[in-house]
Design a protein around this motif. Structure first.
Motif, PDB file in Angstrom:
ATOM      1  N   MET A   1      -6.485 -10.238  -4.924  1.00 15.93           N
ATOM      2  CA  MET A   1      -7.111  -8.962  -4.828  1.00 15.93           C
ATOM      3  C   MET A   1      -6.714  -8.244  -3.521  1.00 15.93           C
ATOM      4  SD  MET A   1      -9.659  -7.465  -6.478  1.00 15.93           S
ATOM      5  CE  MET A   1     -11.094  -7.110  -6.916  1.00 15.93           C
ATOM      6  N   ILE A   2      -6.658  -8.973  -2.444  1.00 14.50           N
ATOM      7  CA  ILE A   2      -6.291  -8.391  -1.164  1.00 14.50           C
ATOM      8  C   ILE A   2      -4.832  -7.935  -1.208  1.00 14.50           C
ATOM      9  CG2 ILE A   2      -5.926  -8.926   1.264  1.00 14.50           C
ATOM     10  CD1 ILE A   2      -8.346 -10.710   1.138  1.00 14.50           C
ATOM     11  N   ASN A   3      -4.007  -8.703  -1.857  1.00 20.50           N
ATOM     12  CA  ASN A   3      -2.603  -8.310  -1.976  1.00 20.50           C
ATOM     13  C   ASN A   3      -2.461  -7.021  -2.775  1.00 20.50           C
ATOM     14  OD1 ASN A   3      -1.594 -10.382  -0.460  1.00 20.50           O
ATOM     15  ND2 ASN A   3      -1.311 -11.759  -2.216  1.00 20.50           N
ATOM     16  N   GLU A   4      -3.265  -6.888  -3.809  1.00 24.41           N
ATOM     17  CA  GLU A   4      -3.235  -5.656  -4.616  1.00 24.41           C
ATOM     18  C   GLU A   4      -3.666  -4.459  -3.784  1.00 24.41           C
ATOM     19  OE1 GLU A   4      -5.574  -6.189  -8.137  1.00 24.41           O
ATOM     20  OE2 GLU A   4      -4.349  -7.855  -8.810  1.00 24.41           O
ATOM     21  N   GLU A   5      -4.716  -4.634  -2.996  1.00 24.81           N
ATOM     22  CA  GLU A   5      -5.203  -3.560  -2.122  1.00 24.81           C
ATOM     23  C   GLU A   5      -4.140  -3.201  -1.077  1.00 24.81           C
ATOM     24  OE1 GLU A   5      -8.017  -1.584  -1.916  1.00 24.81           O
ATOM     25  OE2 GLU A   5      -8.432  -2.383  -3.901  1.00 24.81           O
ATOM     26  N   LYS A   6      -3.500  -4.242  -0.557  1.00 28.42           N
ATOM     27  CA  LYS A   6      -2.454  -4.029   0.429  1.00 28.42           C
ATOM     28  C   LYS A   6      -1.295  -3.230  -0.177  1.00 28.42           C
ATOM     29  CE  LYS A   6      -1.408  -7.388   3.951  1.00 28.42           C
ATOM     30  NZ  LYS A   6      -0.843  -8.697   4.220  1.00 28.42           N
ATOM     31  N   GLU A   7      -0.907  -3.641  -1.369  1.00 29.94           N
ATOM     32  CA  GLU A   7       0.195  -2.952  -2.046  1.00 29.94           C
ATOM     33  C   GLU A   7      -0.186  -1.506  -2.374  1.00 29.94           C
ATOM     34  OE1 GLU A   7       2.767  -3.428  -6.073  1.00 29.94           O
ATOM     35  OE2 GLU A   7       2.032  -5.263  -5.128  1.00 29.94           O
ATOM     36  N   LYS A   8      -1.429  -1.307  -2.816  1.00 26.36           N
ATOM     37  CA  LYS A   8      -1.911   0.042  -3.142  1.00 26.36           C
ATOM     38  C   LYS A   8      -1.895   0.929  -1.890  1.00 26.36           C
ATOM     39  CE  LYS A   8      -5.831   2.339  -5.245  1.00 26.36           C
ATOM     40  NZ  LYS A   8      -7.194   2.206  -5.744  1.00 26.36           N
ATOM     41  N   LEU A   9      -2.393   0.392  -0.787  1.00 29.07           N
ATOM     42  CA  LEU A   9      -2.400   1.139   0.469  1.00 29.07           C
ATOM     43  C   LEU A   9      -0.970   1.410   0.949  1.00 29.07           C
ATOM     44  CD1 LEU A   9      -5.329  -0.511   2.447  1.00 29.07           C
ATOM     45  CD2 LEU A   9      -5.255   1.787   1.524  1.00 29.07           C
ATOM     46  N   SER A  10      -0.106   0.464   0.750  1.00 28.53           N
ATOM     47  CA  SER A  10       1.289   0.644   1.137  1.00 28.53           C
ATOM     48  C   SER A  10       1.944   1.758   0.320  1.00 28.53           C
ATOM     49  CB  SER A  10       2.038  -0.683   0.944  1.00 28.53           C
ATOM     50  OG  SER A  10       3.394  -0.513   1.233  1.00 28.53           O
ATOM     51  N   ASN A  11       1.673   1.768  -0.976  1.00 28.09           N
ATOM     52  CA  ASN A  11       2.203   2.832  -1.845  1.00 28.09           C
ATOM     53  C   ASN A  11       1.645   4.200  -1.445  1.00 28.09           C
ATOM     54  OD1 ASN A  11       3.769   1.076  -3.333  1.00 28.09           O
ATOM     55  ND2 ASN A  11       2.234   0.783  -4.949  1.00 28.09           N
ATOM     56  N   GLU A  12       0.347   4.259  -1.173  1.00 29.14           N
ATOM     57  CA  GLU A  12      -0.281   5.521  -0.761  1.00 29.14           C
ATOM     58  C   GLU A  12       0.327   6.003   0.556  1.00 29.14           C
ATOM     59  OE1 GLU A  12      -4.526   5.147  -0.661  1.00 29.14           O
ATOM     60  OE2 GLU A  12      -4.662   4.827  -2.816  1.00 29.14           O
ATOM     61  N   THR A  13       0.555   5.068   1.484  1.00 29.52           N
ATOM     62  CA  THR A  13       1.157   5.416   2.766  1.00 29.52           C
ATOM     63  C   THR A  13       2.563   5.964   2.566  1.00 29.52           C
ATOM     64  OG1 THR A  13      -0.135   3.678   3.854  1.00 29.52           O
ATOM     65  CG2 THR A  13       1.758   4.531   5.053  1.00 29.52           C
ATOM     66  N   SER A  14       3.315   5.312   1.694  1.00 29.41           N
ATOM     67  CA  SER A  14       4.675   5.782   1.410  1.00 29.41           C
ATOM     68  C   SER A  14       4.647   7.178   0.790  1.00 29.41           C
ATOM     69  CB  SER A  14       5.391   4.813   0.462  1.00 29.41           C
ATOM     70  OG  SER A  14       5.576   3.579   1.059  1.00 29.41           O
ATOM     71  N   ASN A  15       3.731   7.381  -0.138  1.00 32.23           N
ATOM     72  CA  ASN A  15       3.598   8.703  -0.779  1.00 32.23           C
ATOM     73  C   ASN A  15       3.218   9.769   0.248  1.00 32.23           C
ATOM     74  OD1 ASN A  15       4.255   7.679  -3.289  1.00 32.23           O
ATOM     75  ND2 ASN A  15       2.125   7.429  -3.948  1.00 32.23           N
ATOM     76  N   MET A  16       2.304   9.413   1.134  1.00 30.78           N
ATOM     77  CA  MET A  16       1.875  10.374   2.154  1.00 30.78           C
ATOM     78  C   MET A  16       3.005  10.684   3.122  1.00 30.78           C
ATOM     79  SD  MET A  16      -1.994   9.353   3.061  1.00 30.78           S
ATOM     80  CE  MET A  16      -3.308   9.511   1.899  1.00 30.78           C
ATOM     81  N   LYS A  17       3.805   9.677   3.469  1.00 31.31           N
ATOM     82  CA  LYS A  17       4.952   9.892   4.353  1.00 31.31           C
ATOM     83  C   LYS A  17       5.966  10.819   3.682  1.00 31.31           C
ATOM     84  CE  LYS A  17       4.823   5.624   7.059  1.00 31.31           C
ATOM     85  NZ  LYS A  17       5.516   4.354   7.378  1.00 31.31           N
ATOM     86  N   ALA A  18       6.174  10.630   2.386  1.00 32.29           N
ATOM     87  CA  ALA A  18       7.107  11.495   1.653  1.00 32.29           C
ATOM     88  C   ALA A  18       6.573  12.926   1.609  1.00 32.29           C
ATOM     89  CB  ALA A  18       7.322  10.956   0.239  1.00 32.29           C
ATOM     90  N   GLU A  19       5.281  13.076   1.342  1.00 32.77           N
ATOM     91  CA  GLU A  19       4.667  14.418   1.326  1.00 32.77           C
ATOM     92  C   GLU A  19       4.767  15.069   2.696  1.00 32.77           C
ATOM     93  OE1 GLU A  19       0.682  14.610  -0.272  1.00 32.77           O
ATOM     94  OE2 GLU A  19       1.211  13.278  -1.930  1.00 32.77           O
TER      95      GLU A  19
END
Length: 108
Positions: A1-19
């Motif tokens: 579960m923590i890995n999923e949250e980590k991956e989700k946060l990582s994806n959101e961070t990447s999306n925000m960096k792209a934006e």
């Protein structure tokens, strides 16, 4: 579960960096367009100033011509004088003046 949250946060961070990168790029583009518009505005202002100067010069010339015309008319008005009706001849022109006395002498 923590890995999923980590991956989700990582994806959101990447999306925000792209934006954020897109926003920065758009900001640079808008700044460039703004600078181009300012330069164009300055050029137009210089052209308008030149046109205004020309119009001012033409206005001054027109004022001088109006004064000259008014003075010419005033001089001509002074030169024109009234004459009595009896001195006018329908067949007289400035080149051919008829003198009544000479005509009467010729008849006698």
């Amino acid at each position: 579960m923590i890995n999923e949250e980590k991956e989700k946060l990582s994806n959101e961070t990447s999306n925000m960096k792209a934006e954020l990168a897109d926003i920065k790029e758009e900001s640079k583009k808008l700044r460039s367009e703004r600078e181009a518009l300012i330069a164009e505005n300055d050029d137009m202002l210089q052209e308008l100033t030149a046109v205004k100067e020309k119009l001012t010069d033409k206005e001054f010339e027109m004022s001088e011509l109006k004064t000259e015309y008014t003075n010419t008319i005033a001089i001509k008005d002074e030169a024109i004088s009234a004459v009595s009706y009896t001195h006018l001849r329908a067949h007289e022109t400035s080149l051919h003046l008829v003198c009544r006395l000479l005509l009467e002498k010729k008849k006698k």
